[in-house]
Design an enzyme around this catalytic site. Sequence first.
Site, PDB file in Angstrom:
ATOM      1  N   LYS A 194      36.446  27.140  35.214  1.00 40.04           N
ATOM      2  CA  LYS A 194      35.339  27.672  36.023  1.00 40.04           C
ATOM      3  C   LYS A 194      34.150  26.713  35.992  1.00 40.04           C
ATOM      4  O   LYS A 194      33.538  26.411  37.014  1.00 40.04           O
ATOM      5  CB  LYS A 194      34.844  29.014  35.439  1.00 40.04           C
ATOM      6  CG  LYS A 194      35.629  30.230  35.809  1.00 40.04           C
ATOM      7  CD  LYS A 194      34.796  31.455  35.400  1.00 40.04           C
ATOM      8  CE  LYS A 194      35.634  32.666  35.102  1.00 40.04           C
ATOM      9  NZ  LYS A 194      34.881  33.779  34.555  1.00 40.04           N
ATOM     10  N   LYS A 216      32.797  43.245  37.500  1.00 40.19           N
ATOM     11  CA  LYS A 216      32.115  43.678  36.285  1.00 40.19           C
ATOM     12  C   LYS A 216      30.814  42.902  36.112  1.00 40.19           C
ATOM     13  O   LYS A 216      29.759  43.467  35.881  1.00 40.19           O
ATOM     14  CB  LYS A 216      33.049  43.475  35.086  1.00 40.19           C
ATOM     15  CG  LYS A 216      32.451  43.884  33.777  1.00 40.19           C
ATOM     16  CD  LYS A 216      33.448  43.757  32.633  1.00 40.19           C
ATOM     17  CE  LYS A 216      32.724  43.959  31.313  1.00 40.19           C
ATOM     18  NZ  LYS A 216      33.594  43.788  30.153  1.00 40.19           N
ATOM     19  N   GLU A 225      34.538  33.698  43.180  1.00 37.61           N
ATOM     20  CA  GLU A 225      35.415  34.120  44.279  1.00 37.61           C
ATOM     21  C   GLU A 225      34.876  35.386  44.936  1.00 37.61           C
ATOM     22  O   GLU A 225      34.795  35.501  46.167  1.00 37.61           O
ATOM     23  CB  GLU A 225      36.832  34.402  43.748  1.00 37.61           C
ATOM     24  CG  GLU A 225      37.575  33.184  43.239  1.00 37.61           C
ATOM     25  CD  GLU A 225      37.376  32.935  41.754  1.00 37.61           C
ATOM     26  OE1 GLU A 225      36.321  33.335  41.199  1.00 37.61           O
ATOM     27  OE2 GLU A 225      38.262  32.316  41.138  1.00 37.61           O
ATOM     28  N   HIS A 236      69.240  39.097  43.405  1.00 35.84           N
ATOM     29  CA  HIS A 236      69.754  38.082  44.330  1.00 35.84           C
ATOM     30  C   HIS A 236      68.919  36.806  44.264  1.00 35.84           C
ATOM     31  O   HIS A 236      68.996  35.963  45.155  1.00 35.84           O
ATOM     32  CB  HIS A 236      69.773  38.636  45.750  1.00 35.84           C
ATOM     33  CG  HIS A 236      70.716  39.799  45.866  1.00 35.84           C
ATOM     34  ND1 HIS A 236      72.046  39.642  46.177  1.00 35.84           N
ATOM     35  CD2 HIS A 236      70.529  41.116  45.650  1.00 35.84           C
ATOM     36  CE1 HIS A 236      72.635  40.829  46.180  1.00 35.84           C
ATOM     37  NE2 HIS A 236      71.737  41.744  45.858  1.00 35.84           N
ATOM     38  N   GLU A 240      46.319  37.367  29.620  1.00 33.33           N
ATOM     39  CA  GLU A 240      44.902  37.113  29.344  1.00 33.33           C
ATOM     40  C   GLU A 240      44.537  37.700  27.978  1.00 33.33           C
ATOM     41  O   GLU A 240      43.641  37.205  27.302  1.00 33.33           O
ATOM     42  CB  GLU A 240      44.014  37.698  30.457  1.00 33.33           C
ATOM     43  CG  GLU A 240      42.616  37.101  30.491  1.00 33.33           C
ATOM     44  CD  GLU A 240      41.857  37.407  31.781  1.00 33.33           C
ATOM     45  OE1 GLU A 240      41.841  36.574  32.694  1.00 33.33           O
ATOM     46  OE2 GLU A 240      41.264  38.499  31.870  1.00 33.33           O
ATOM     47  N   GLY A 294      37.627  43.659  31.635  1.00 37.15           N
ATOM     48  CA  GLY A 294      38.032  43.566  33.042  1.00 37.15           C
ATOM     49  C   GLY A 294      39.470  44.009  33.269  1.00 37.15           C
ATOM     50  O   GLY A 294      39.770  44.797  34.158  1.00 37.15           O
ATOM     51  N   ARG A 295      40.390  43.506  32.435  1.00 42.77           N
ATOM     52  CA  ARG A 295      41.813  43.822  32.661  1.00 42.77           C
ATOM     53  C   ARG A 295      42.181  45.216  32.166  1.00 42.77           C
ATOM     54  O   ARG A 295      43.337  45.632  32.299  1.00 42.77           O
ATOM     55  CB  ARG A 295      42.685  42.745  32.016  1.00 42.77           C
ATOM     56  CG  ARG A 295      42.410  42.502  30.542  1.00 42.77           C
ATOM     57  CD  ARG A 295      43.068  41.222  30.058  1.00 42.77           C
ATOM     58  NE  ARG A 295      42.700  40.871  28.690  1.00 42.77           N
ATOM     59  CZ  ARG A 295      41.627  40.175  28.353  1.00 42.77           C
ATOM     60  NH1 ARG A 295      40.794  39.766  29.284  1.00 42.77           N
ATOM     61  NH2 ARG A 295      41.384  39.880  27.083  1.00 42.77           N
TER      62      ARG A 295
HETATM   63  O1  F6P Z   1      39.781  35.823  34.926  1.00 37.59           O
HETATM   64  C1  F6P Z   1      38.639  35.958  34.158  1.00 37.59           C
HETATM   65  C2  F6P Z   1      37.943  37.265  34.398  1.00 37.59           C
HETATM   66  O2  F6P Z   1      36.796  37.289  33.622  1.00 37.59           O
HETATM   67  C3  F6P Z   1      38.806  38.487  34.117  1.00 37.59           C
HETATM   68  O3  F6P Z   1      38.831  38.840  32.789  1.00 37.59           O
HETATM   69  C4  F6P Z   1      38.179  39.494  35.006  1.00 37.59           C
HETATM   70  O4  F6P Z   1      39.045  40.566  35.209  1.00 37.59           O
HETATM   71  C5  F6P Z   1      37.932  38.677  36.245  1.00 37.59           C
HETATM   72  O5  F6P Z   1      37.559  37.403  35.759  1.00 37.59           O
HETATM   73  C6  F6P Z   1      36.934  39.221  37.199  1.00 37.59           C
HETATM   74  O6  F6P Z   1      35.673  39.379  36.625  1.00 37.59           O
HETATM   75  P1  F6P Z   1      34.544  40.249  37.307  1.00 37.59           P
HETATM   76  O7  F6P Z   1      35.029  41.665  37.397  1.00 37.59           O
HETATM   77  O8  F6P Z   1      33.350  40.118  36.430  1.00 37.59           O
HETATM   78  O9  F6P Z   1      34.287  39.701  38.683  1.00 37.59           O
END
Ligand code: F6P
Length: 557
Positions: free
Chosen positions: A520, A218, A224, A396, A365, A279-280
Amino acid sequence: MTQPDLSAQPSTPVRLTETAAWKALETHHAQVEGAHMRELFAADPTRGERLTLEAAGLYLDYSKNRVTDETMRLLLDLARETGVEAKRTAMFAGEKINTTEARAVLHTALRAPKGAVVMVDGKNVVPDVHEVLDRMGEFAEQVRAGTWLGYTGKPIVNIVNIGIGGSDLGPVMAYRALEFYSDRKLTLRFVSNVDGTEFTEAVHDLNPEETLFIVSSKTFTTQETMANAGSARQWSLTALKEDAAVARHFVAVSTNAQAVQAFGIDTANMFGFWDWVGGRYSMDSAIGLSLMLAVGPDRYAELLAGFHEMDEHFRTAPLEQNMPVLMALLGLWYDDFFNAQTVAILPYDHYLSQFSAYLQQLDMESNGKHVTLSGETVDYQTGPVIWGQPGTNGQHAFYQLIHQGTKLIPCDFIGFSRSLNPLTSALGEHHDLLMANVFAQTEALAFGKTLEQVKAEGVAAELAPHRVFEGNRPTNTLLAETLTPHTLGAMIALYEHKVFVQGAVWNINSFDQWGVELGKVLAAKIVPELAAETEPPLAHDSSTNALIRRYRQQRRG
Ligand code: F6P
């Protein structure tokens, strides 16, 4: 960033624990806490049919909960007194209910049919949603037909989605859930972790000439994802040599066109979404592109229709017949009044292997918050810990604790009446064996086995206490005919709205995630300290300093 408007979300006027409904629930809890489901079922032979509900192809049996009709009435009073209906209206109307980020919350607009009208800042956003969906559809058809060619002229057969959190968990969960409907000529991989092992293993057997990367983010700033996207570009270009190859092997899904361009992806190959999609809550935005490539635009449309049907149910059904509302209130009953700390999500379908992992982000979240909309520290429990894995494997592993441990763990059992892969074994139909376990587990959890029953079975006195099942362990059972894109969409929307209702009652902001920020920021500060050529001055606490020093000593082997 847009200035927050903390008054924009309808807020509960009085402190939650001071509301009449909360106080009534406290009194009621003291009266019914000890009631056993054995008695509740014995007193009402129709309970198992009465405490049920159907919506959007899902059947919910909530009879195996520690509730009476009075409990449900009081919980519904709580929803009314805390303004759930007004808050629901505000969300669907595009009001900026994510007050700390001054954003509307309109994932429901992502599945609104063409022709619907959803206004944000005076603009109908539905045509934009469908314009992106149409572009995704055209692109997906090209890739699936083998007419979207890689730089050296070979068709794309491998798709790697790079993203994390909401830009990964939804797509990977839904891809696995709908794998039955996917084009098996295509290989789908998902890379989320910044651990280089994940990327390396994901691409080790892929040919760069036939591999397309979808960089899903987003913000297009997430550490990452940007690290993995950079490594993917290097991996591609090492084989394909020319920078121009990026245009055939990389597409982006983002709200940040500028950053996409800066990364080197042509914005013609970008699929956008909007800041009113969290995002979620974004798996049915362009973030679902990898899924659409796998199952095709028609199946994707069925998924959206399932979401929409549940949205409409949630928006229009009266609270007492509203599936997300009832599930939310039942969850809250255990969370706040029985002090249950966790909820187990137990899907009896191999395709739903990632469903609880997906719900972890959606729920934790969203509702892992400790202050109200107006910033006061809450004096009640908010979101639970979500966990689980598919049955029967969990039986199990951890069910022992659910049956006989000291913790109350409300569980959602999810099952289907028809298997997508019917298989007969010497012991019977696999699916009957699977589903027999759903019904048996919820029965055992509710009714247990008394000491008298154990003794009557002839169990030795010293062993008898070990063989007792107290029962009275609450469960919901969600049953659908078969796992289709439509059913999956309805299930996801059900949980999205459940989370919304709980957040509404708790008077918290379910749509921000400031809690992920601190780690972060600190990590960004530590990265150069780990990589510095000479010993950097460290100003952390003594534990962090020592760990960094030790890591620096060992990192080069
Ligand atoms: O974990 C934090 C967060 O901001 C989530 O809300 C989001 O889904 C994720 O990082 C990834 O963010 P982006 O889509 O901006 O890379």
